[in-house]
Design a protein around this motif. Structure first.
Motif, mmCIF file in Angstrom:
data_model
loop_
_atom_site.group_PDB
_atom_site.id
_atom_site.type_symbol
_atom_site.label_atom_id
_atom_site.label_comp_id
_atom_site.label_asym_id
_atom_site.label_seq_id
_atom_site.Cartn_x
_atom_site.Cartn_y
_atom_site.Cartn_z
ATOM 1 N N MET A 1 0.847 -1.192 0.000
ATOM 2 C CA MET A 1 0.000 0.000 0.000
ATOM 3 C C MET A 1 0.892 1.254 0.000
ATOM 4 O O MET A 1 1.900 1.280 0.698
ATOM 5 C CB MET A 1 -0.879 0.027 1.264
ATOM 6 C CG MET A 1 -1.711 -1.243 1.493
ATOM 7 S SD MET A 1 -3.019 -1.450 0.297
ATOM 8 C CE MET A 1 -4.249 -0.331 0.923
ATOM 9 N N ARG A 3 0.815 5.874 -0.901
ATOM 10 C CA ARG A 3 0.054 7.048 -1.334
ATOM 11 C C ARG A 3 0.217 7.231 -2.852
ATOM 12 O O ARG A 3 1.276 6.942 -3.408
ATOM 13 C CB ARG A 3 0.541 8.299 -0.609
ATOM 14 C CG ARG A 3 0.043 8.366 0.831
ATOM 15 C CD ARG A 3 0.885 9.316 1.626
ATOM 16 N NE ARG A 3 0.674 10.679 1.164
ATOM 17 C CZ ARG A 3 -0.009 11.601 1.840
ATOM 18 N NH1 ARG A 3 -0.523 11.300 3.010
ATOM 19 N NH2 ARG A 3 -0.147 12.815 1.358
ATOM 20 N N VAL A 41 -4.654 6.440 -0.670
ATOM 21 C CA VAL A 41 -3.751 5.288 -0.557
ATOM 22 C C VAL A 41 -4.215 4.210 -1.531
ATOM 23 O O VAL A 41 -5.407 3.893 -1.597
ATOM 24 C CB VAL A 41 -3.753 4.752 0.900
ATOM 25 C CG1 VAL A 41 -2.941 3.461 1.004
ATOM 26 C CG2 VAL A 41 -3.182 5.811 1.841
#
Ligand code: URA
Length: 240
Positions: A1, A3, A41
């Motif tokens: 994960m 941004r 995200v």
């Protein structure tokens, strides 16, 4: 994960800070939904990220290409209306590279393209005052005194003060040719400056960008930068 900003910079599209501008302009989608906020995200293993409708993926190698952009070509990789784009000219290159800044549809000349997002962002940012040199064919006979107005500054549409150092190469009753050196880089800056002093631009060519010249490239042709050229650009904008 991670941004979305970080992902876009890993893809070479722009720097993390530059990603905010891409998002603000609604150029980024994740799984075909427009991204509204820079903090989003994503799961980089499953989400599909597109910029201007084209899928982007993290880059393994950085490439730096100087294109002599022809006139009547858009400075984008993809056009929904199928007009000619700079993407077409570098399609046979080694990887997807993105234009650093923009030249107008009808402007030809030096256009740097790269997948190095940080360098691209800095070179295009007015703060780094990267030198651009243009040859402009303009309406009417220009006089030296009129060029002083360009060096003092002319108000642009967006409220900024545009400035240029200019010299006359040729002047006649109908048309003149001048060389302009600019260090900022606002939208349609040369055309706005010249209209502002009563000499609209008829034809515009960028002969040099950050010292990179297109002397030996015909319109539509490109070449790789060499290692020294890349190092010089990095030094210019404070990248070690
Ligand atoms: N200034 C302009 O007006 N157009 C360009 O394409 C580049 C600089």
């Amino acid at each position: 994960m991670m941004r979305i900003n970080k992902y876009l910079s890993l893809c070479g599209v722009t720097s993390r800070r530059g990603a905010e501008i891409f998002i603000k302009k609604k150029r980024v989608t994740v799984n075909d939904l427009t991204v509204e906020k820079p903090g989003l995200v994503i799961d980089e293993t499953t989400d599909q990220v597109k910029v201007d409708g084209t899928k982007v993926e993290p880059v393994e190698h950085k490439y730096y290409i100087l294109l002599n952009k022809p006139r009547m070509v858009l400075t984008t990789l993809h056009d929904p209306f199928h007009r000619p784009t700079v993407g077409y000219y570098v399609k046979k290159g080694p990887a997807r590279v993105y234009p650093v800044g923009r030249l107008d549809y009808d402007t030809e000349g030096a256009l740097l393209m790269t997948n190095d997002g940080e360098l691209a962002y800095r070179l295009a940012h007015p703060k780094f005052e990267v030198e651009k040199i243009y040859l402009a064919e303009i309406d009417g006979p220009i006089k030296t005194g009129e060029l002083d107005r360009l060096s003092k500054g002319v108000k642009l549409e967006d409220g900024h003060l545009g400035k240029a150092e200019a010299e006359i190469l040729y002047a006649s009753l109908k048309t003149s040719r001048i060389r302009l050196t600019l260090t900022e880089g606002h939208k349609r800056e040369v055309k706005q400056l010249m209209k502002g002093i009563g000499h609209p631009v008829r034809r515009l060519k960028r002969v040099s960008f950050a010292g990179l010249k297109v002397d030996n490239l015909n319109p539509g042709r490109w070449r790789f930068l060499n290692v020294n050229e890349v190092k010089r650009l990095q030094n210019l904008v404070g990248i070690k």
